[in-house]
Design a protein around this motif. Sequence first.
Motif, PDB file in Angstrom:
ATOM      1  N   CYS A 142       0.834  -1.379  -0.168  1.00  0.00           N
ATOM      2  CA  CYS A 142      -0.110   0.085   0.085  1.00  0.00           C
ATOM      3  C   CYS A 142       0.840   1.205   0.068  1.00  0.00           C
ATOM      4  O   CYS A 142       2.199   1.326   0.560  1.00  0.00           O
ATOM      5  CB  CYS A 142      -0.809  -0.048   1.135  1.00  0.00           C
ATOM      6  SG  CYS A 142      -2.155  -1.307   1.337  1.00  0.00           S
ATOM      7  N   GLU A 143       0.379   2.263  -0.714  1.00  0.00           N
ATOM      8  CA  GLU A 143       0.861   3.604  -0.516  1.00  0.00           C
ATOM      9  C   GLU A 143       0.000   4.597  -0.199  1.00  0.00           C
ATOM     10  O   GLU A 143      -1.295   4.683  -0.914  1.00  0.00           O
ATOM     11  CB  GLU A 143       1.462   3.806  -1.840  1.00  0.00           C
ATOM     12  CG  GLU A 143       2.343   5.411  -2.019  1.00  0.00           C
ATOM     13  CD  GLU A 143       2.848   5.906  -3.282  1.00  0.00           C
ATOM     14  OE1 GLU A 143       2.994   6.908  -3.443  1.00  0.00           O
ATOM     15  OE2 GLU A 143       2.823   4.789  -4.053  1.00  0.00           O
ATOM     16  N   SER A 199      -6.942   7.956   1.440  1.00  0.00           N
ATOM     17  CA  SER A 199      -7.076   6.979   0.234  1.00  0.00           C
ATOM     18  C   SER A 199      -5.663   6.407   0.118  1.00  0.00           C
ATOM     19  O   SER A 199      -4.524   7.167   0.459  1.00  0.00           O
ATOM     20  CB  SER A 199      -7.430   8.286  -0.761  1.00  0.00           C
ATOM     21  OG  SER A 199      -7.371   7.464  -1.816  1.00  0.00           O
ATOM     22  N   TYR A 200      -5.672   5.258  -0.437  1.00  0.00           N
ATOM     23  CA  TYR A 200      -4.385   4.488  -0.449  1.00  0.00           C
ATOM     24  C   TYR A 200      -4.470   3.391  -1.536  1.00  0.00           C
ATOM     25  O   TYR A 200      -5.507   3.048  -2.044  1.00  0.00           O
ATOM     26  CB  TYR A 200      -3.964   3.745   0.953  1.00  0.00           C
ATOM     27  CG  TYR A 200      -5.158   3.074   1.309  1.00  0.00           C
ATOM     28  CD1 TYR A 200      -4.936   1.848   1.075  1.00  0.00           C
ATOM     29  CD2 TYR A 200      -5.849   3.500   2.478  1.00  0.00           C
ATOM     30  CE1 TYR A 200      -6.104   0.754   1.723  1.00  0.00           C
ATOM     31  CE2 TYR A 200      -6.762   2.711   2.899  1.00  0.00           C
ATOM     32  CZ  TYR A 200      -6.984   1.237   2.805  1.00  0.00           C
ATOM     33  OH  TYR A 200      -7.822   0.525   3.142  1.00  0.00           O
ATOM     34  N   THR A 201      -3.231   3.016  -2.102  1.00  0.00           N
ATOM     35  CA  THR A 201      -3.483   1.945  -3.154  1.00  0.00           C
ATOM     36  C   THR A 201      -3.379   0.533  -2.309  1.00  0.00           C
ATOM     37  O   THR A 201      -3.046   0.610  -1.445  1.00  0.00           O
ATOM     38  CB  THR A 201      -1.926   2.084  -3.896  1.00  0.00           C
ATOM     39  OG1 THR A 201      -0.733   1.942  -3.108  1.00  0.00           O
ATOM     40  CG2 THR A 201      -1.770   3.155  -4.730  1.00  0.00           C
ATOM     41  N   PRO A 208      -3.544 -10.247  -8.094  1.00  0.00           N
ATOM     42  CA  PRO A 208      -4.046  -9.694  -9.462  1.00  0.00           C
ATOM     43  C   PRO A 208      -4.522  -8.489  -9.497  1.00  0.00           C
ATOM     44  O   PRO A 208      -4.816  -8.030 -10.506  1.00  0.00           O
ATOM     45  CB  PRO A 208      -4.894 -10.926  -9.935  1.00  0.00           C
ATOM     46  CG  PRO A 208      -5.409 -11.269  -8.509  1.00  0.00           C
ATOM     47  CD  PRO A 208      -4.568 -11.247  -7.548  1.00  0.00           C
ATOM     48  N   ILE A 209      -4.626  -7.578  -8.485  1.00  0.00           N
ATOM     49  CA  ILE A 209      -5.249  -6.321  -8.306  1.00  0.00           C
ATOM     50  C   ILE A 209      -4.263  -5.172  -8.185  1.00  0.00           C
ATOM     51  O   ILE A 209      -3.329  -5.262  -7.035  1.00  0.00           O
ATOM     52  CB  ILE A 209      -6.282  -6.430  -7.251  1.00  0.00           C
ATOM     53  CG1 ILE A 209      -6.127  -6.562  -5.968  1.00  0.00           C
ATOM     54  CG2 ILE A 209      -7.388  -7.469  -7.797  1.00  0.00           C
ATOM     55  CD1 ILE A 209      -7.262  -6.218  -4.906  1.00  0.00           C
ATOM     56  N   ASN A 210      -4.522  -4.022  -8.558  1.00  0.00           N
ATOM     57  CA  ASN A 210      -3.728  -2.938  -8.244  1.00  0.00           C
ATOM     58  C   ASN A 210      -4.942  -1.721  -8.166  1.00  0.00           C
ATOM     59  O   ASN A 210      -5.205  -1.261  -9.365  1.00  0.00           O
ATOM     60  CB  ASN A 210      -2.925  -2.409  -9.523  1.00  0.00           C
ATOM     61  CG  ASN A 210      -1.928  -1.146  -9.125  1.00  0.00           C
ATOM     62  OD1 ASN A 210      -2.178  -0.537  -8.131  1.00  0.00           O
ATOM     63  ND2 ASN A 210      -0.781  -1.047  -9.873  1.00  0.00           N
TER      64      ASN A 210
END
Length: 68
Positions: free
Chosen positions: A4-5, A16-18, A23-25
């Motif tokens: 996560c970023e 909000s974060y990545t 298989p997911i981004n």
Amino acid sequence: MVDCEVLVVDEPYKLSYTWVGGPINTIVTWTLKQEDGITYLHLEHTGFEKEDQAFQWCGIWLGEYVKI
């Protein structure tokens, strides 16, 4: 494993974060809104490549909401 970023921190209203794993981004955004003494929690999880991935995560997040 999930990487996560943090993308946005607007304390205490928004996070909000990545979410990168397998298989997911994707991007996860939590927003709090207070109205008439009630606090509303909104979750947005975006960036899925396939519709079935979104439906799968919808079930996972709903299970987590029940715990809150």
